[in-house]
Structures are given as structure tokens and as C-alpha cells.
Design an enzyme around this catalytic site. Sequence first.
Site, PDB file in Angstrom:
ATOM      1  N   ASP A 183       0.870  -1.169   0.000  1.00 26.91           N
ATOM      2  CA  ASP A 183       0.000   0.000   0.000  1.00 26.91           C
ATOM      3  C   ASP A 183       0.910   1.223   0.000  1.00 26.91           C
ATOM      4  O   ASP A 183       2.013   1.191   0.551  1.00 26.91           O
ATOM      5  CB  ASP A 183      -0.891  -0.012   1.242  1.00 26.91           C
ATOM      6  CG  ASP A 183      -1.739   1.236   1.341  1.00 26.91           C
ATOM      7  OD1 ASP A 183      -2.465   1.536   0.381  1.00 26.91           O
ATOM      8  OD2 ASP A 183      -1.656   1.909   2.378  1.00 26.91           O
TER       9      ASP A 183
ATOM     10  N   ASP B  49       0.018   5.091   0.534  1.00 25.45           N
ATOM     11  CA  ASP B  49      -0.208   6.133   1.534  1.00 25.45           C
ATOM     12  C   ASP B  49      -0.268   5.555   2.941  1.00 25.45           C
ATOM     13  O   ASP B  49      -1.089   4.699   3.233  1.00 25.45           O
ATOM     14  CB  ASP B  49      -1.487   6.908   1.212  1.00 25.45           C
ATOM     15  CG  ASP B  49      -1.370   7.634  -0.118  1.00 25.45           C
ATOM     16  OD1 ASP B  49      -0.401   8.397  -0.278  1.00 25.45           O
ATOM     17  OD2 ASP B  49      -2.230   7.422  -0.993  1.00 25.45           O
TER      18      ASP B  49
ATOM     19  N   GLY C  38      -5.285   3.832  -3.970  1.00 28.80           N
ATOM     20  CA  GLY C  38      -6.502   4.439  -4.479  1.00 28.80           C
ATOM     21  C   GLY C  38      -6.180   5.483  -5.532  1.00 28.80           C
ATOM     22  O   GLY C  38      -7.066   5.967  -6.229  1.00 28.80           O
TER      23      GLY C  38
END
Length: 99
Positions: free
Chosen positions: A8, A10, A43
Site C-alpha cells: 500500500d 499512503d 486508491g
Amino acid sequence: MIKLVALDTDGTLLNSQNKILDSTKQVVKKALEQGVKIVLCSGRPFAGLEPYMKELGITSTEQYVVTLNGAITRNAQGKVLTQDLISNKNYKKLTEFAR
């Protein structure tokens, strides 16, 4: 033997200043040298991950990135491999339902 590591971005790969620690860069470089696939997941859109991919050396067609919360998978060159998007019509229906 580890073949793939999905990260991931962030809050995991990136610190609070949106920077990658030097120690992290070293570990990722070592993994890439050993043939491990490093997959950035976010995202964010592809363009939002490109600077980090370049910084880490994730640039080949044999490296991958998962963007838009899993909606699109691309290779590091940007070629779309999988795409699972909803139509604008369904998006509007879902938005209205949520309101």
C-alpha cells in the site's frame, strides 16, 4: 521463497511527508534484484504512482501496479491488464441511493 510483495502506498510505503525512506528504497532494490515482483497498490490513479515507481526502479513490463482501489491493474509501463469499472449510469444510481 518470496515471489511478490504488494505494498500500500499512503501511510505504508510513504511517510507522512509522502516520501519513501532510504531504508525502504534499499530493501525494495534488493528484492527487485532477487527477482521479486513489487506491486504498488493505491486508491491513486497510475499517474499518481509513477514518480514512486521510478524512484524505486519499478519500471519493467514484468512489474505491476494496482490503482483506483483495485479497479485497474497495469504493468509498470502503463499497459492495462485488468479493469473493473462501473458505468457512469450505475455510479449515479449508487450515489443517489447513498444520499
